[in-house]
Design an enzyme around this catalytic site. Structure first.
Site, PDB file in Angstrom:
ATOM      1  N   GLY A  60      -4.675  -3.563   0.897  1.00  0.00           N
ATOM      2  CA  GLY A  60      -4.735  -3.380  -0.545  1.00  0.00           C
ATOM      3  C   GLY A  60      -3.338  -3.480  -1.105  1.00  0.00           C
ATOM      4  O   GLY A  60      -2.346  -3.283  -0.389  1.00  0.00           O
ATOM      5  N   GLN A  65       3.395  -2.501  -7.101  1.00  0.00           N
ATOM      6  CA  GLN A  65       4.078  -2.643  -5.818  1.00  0.00           C
ATOM      7  C   GLN A  65       4.873  -3.943  -5.731  1.00  0.00           C
ATOM      8  O   GLN A  65       5.709  -4.089  -4.848  1.00  0.00           O
ATOM      9  CB  GLN A  65       3.094  -2.549  -4.661  1.00  0.00           C
ATOM     10  N   CYS A 108       1.556   2.930   3.771  1.00  0.00           N
ATOM     11  CA  CYS A 108       1.706   2.243   2.493  1.00  0.00           C
ATOM     12  C   CYS A 108       2.782   1.178   2.633  1.00  0.00           C
ATOM     13  O   CYS A 108       3.839   1.442   3.215  1.00  0.00           O
ATOM     14  CB  CYS A 108       2.087   3.255   1.411  1.00  0.00           C
ATOM     15  N   LEU A 109       2.521   0.004   2.085  1.00  0.00           N
ATOM     16  CA  LEU A 109       3.517  -1.060   2.122  1.00  0.00           C
ATOM     17  C   LEU A 109       4.798  -0.654   1.397  1.00  0.00           C
ATOM     18  O   LEU A 109       5.873  -1.164   1.709  1.00  0.00           O
ATOM     19  CB  LEU A 109       2.946  -2.344   1.508  1.00  0.00           C
ATOM     20  N   HIS A 150      -6.352   5.060  -2.773  1.00  0.00           N
ATOM     21  CA  HIS A 150      -4.925   4.780  -2.578  1.00  0.00           C
ATOM     22  C   HIS A 150      -4.420   3.831  -3.667  1.00  0.00           C
ATOM     23  O   HIS A 150      -3.407   4.104  -4.318  1.00  0.00           O
ATOM     24  CB  HIS A 150      -4.732   4.175  -1.181  1.00  0.00           C
ATOM     25  N   GLU A 151      -5.126   2.723  -3.875  1.00  0.00           N
ATOM     26  CA  GLU A 151      -4.661   1.721  -4.839  1.00  0.00           C
ATOM     27  C   GLU A 151      -4.779   2.218  -6.277  1.00  0.00           C
ATOM     28  O   GLU A 151      -3.883   1.983  -7.093  1.00  0.00           O
ATOM     29  CB  GLU A 151      -5.410   0.401  -4.649  1.00  0.00           C
ATOM     30  N   HIS A 154      -1.855   4.411  -6.957  1.00  0.00           N
ATOM     31  CA  HIS A 154      -0.619   3.673  -7.252  1.00  0.00           C
ATOM     32  C   HIS A 154      -0.513   3.363  -8.742  1.00  0.00           C
ATOM     33  O   HIS A 154       0.555   3.492  -9.338  1.00  0.00           O
ATOM     34  CB  HIS A 154      -0.588   2.335  -6.501  1.00  0.00           C
TER      35      HIS A 154
END
Length: 184
Positions: A60, A65, A108-109, A150-151, A154
């Site tokens: 995702g 991000q 997480c990226l 999660h997304e 963000h």
């Protein structure tokens, strides 16, 4: 291509990979603005987000991000039954988060190298629009619910680290320091 064969477009195949913003970048901590134009620029953003997500081996990715403070996320994520869920959600709103709370490893990226057991509800429902502006409702359970939460988090200026407490939080913050990232 053989006659009668249809060509399947792979999301991200014509996109440009962007650098992923990491912990400490202010764009990750600000709530994102709603998308107001469902146009070619949005389509390009979604395509670039898929390309970036795949290049980074993510499941995702939220627009902030890659430094774009708009309410958009993409996903290519399995659920606990290994069913693939692929799509993009524009202006997502979390409308349900329920079921048993499960603590599962999450990363997480934007927080590279840090993983932690993170408690999340086992079911989530997000409503929004697809990139063409059609209403959409996405329901997920298990790992896919974790991805949706999660997304969406963000886009509200949150990181998975925010949901950690006690020993898990202390260990994650220690890992953040070891990774040379700024404090969460």
């Amino acid at each position: 291509m053989a006659a009668g064969t249809t060509r399947v477009r792979i999301p991200g195949s014509s996109g440009r990979v962007h650098p992923v913003r990491v912990l400490g970048d202010p764009v990750l901590r600000e709530p994102c603005a709603p998308v107001t134009a469902f146009d070619a620029d949005l389509a390009r953003l979604v395509e670039d987000m898929f390309a970036t997500m795949y290049a980074e081996d993510g499941v995702g990715l939220a627009a902030n991000q890659i430094g774009v403070p708009l309410r958009v996320f993409v996903h290519d994520c399995p659920d606990d039954e290994d069913v693939r869920h692929l799509g993009a959600v524009v202006n997502p709103v979390l409308v349900e988060a329920d079921g048993v709370t499960v603590t599962g490893e999450e990363g997480c990226l934007s927080v590279p190298g840090v993983r932690a057991g993170t408690p999340r509800p086992d079911r989530a429902v997000v409503e929004g629009y697809d990139p063409a502006g059609r209403p959409l409702r996405v329901e997920g359970t298990g790992f896919f619910a974790r991805c949706l939460l999660h997304e969406t988090g963000h886009l509200d200026g949150g990181l998975f680290l925010d949901g950690l407490t006690g020993l898990r939080r202390r260990r994650a913050l220690r890992a953040v320091r070891r990774a040379g990232l700024p404090a969460a």
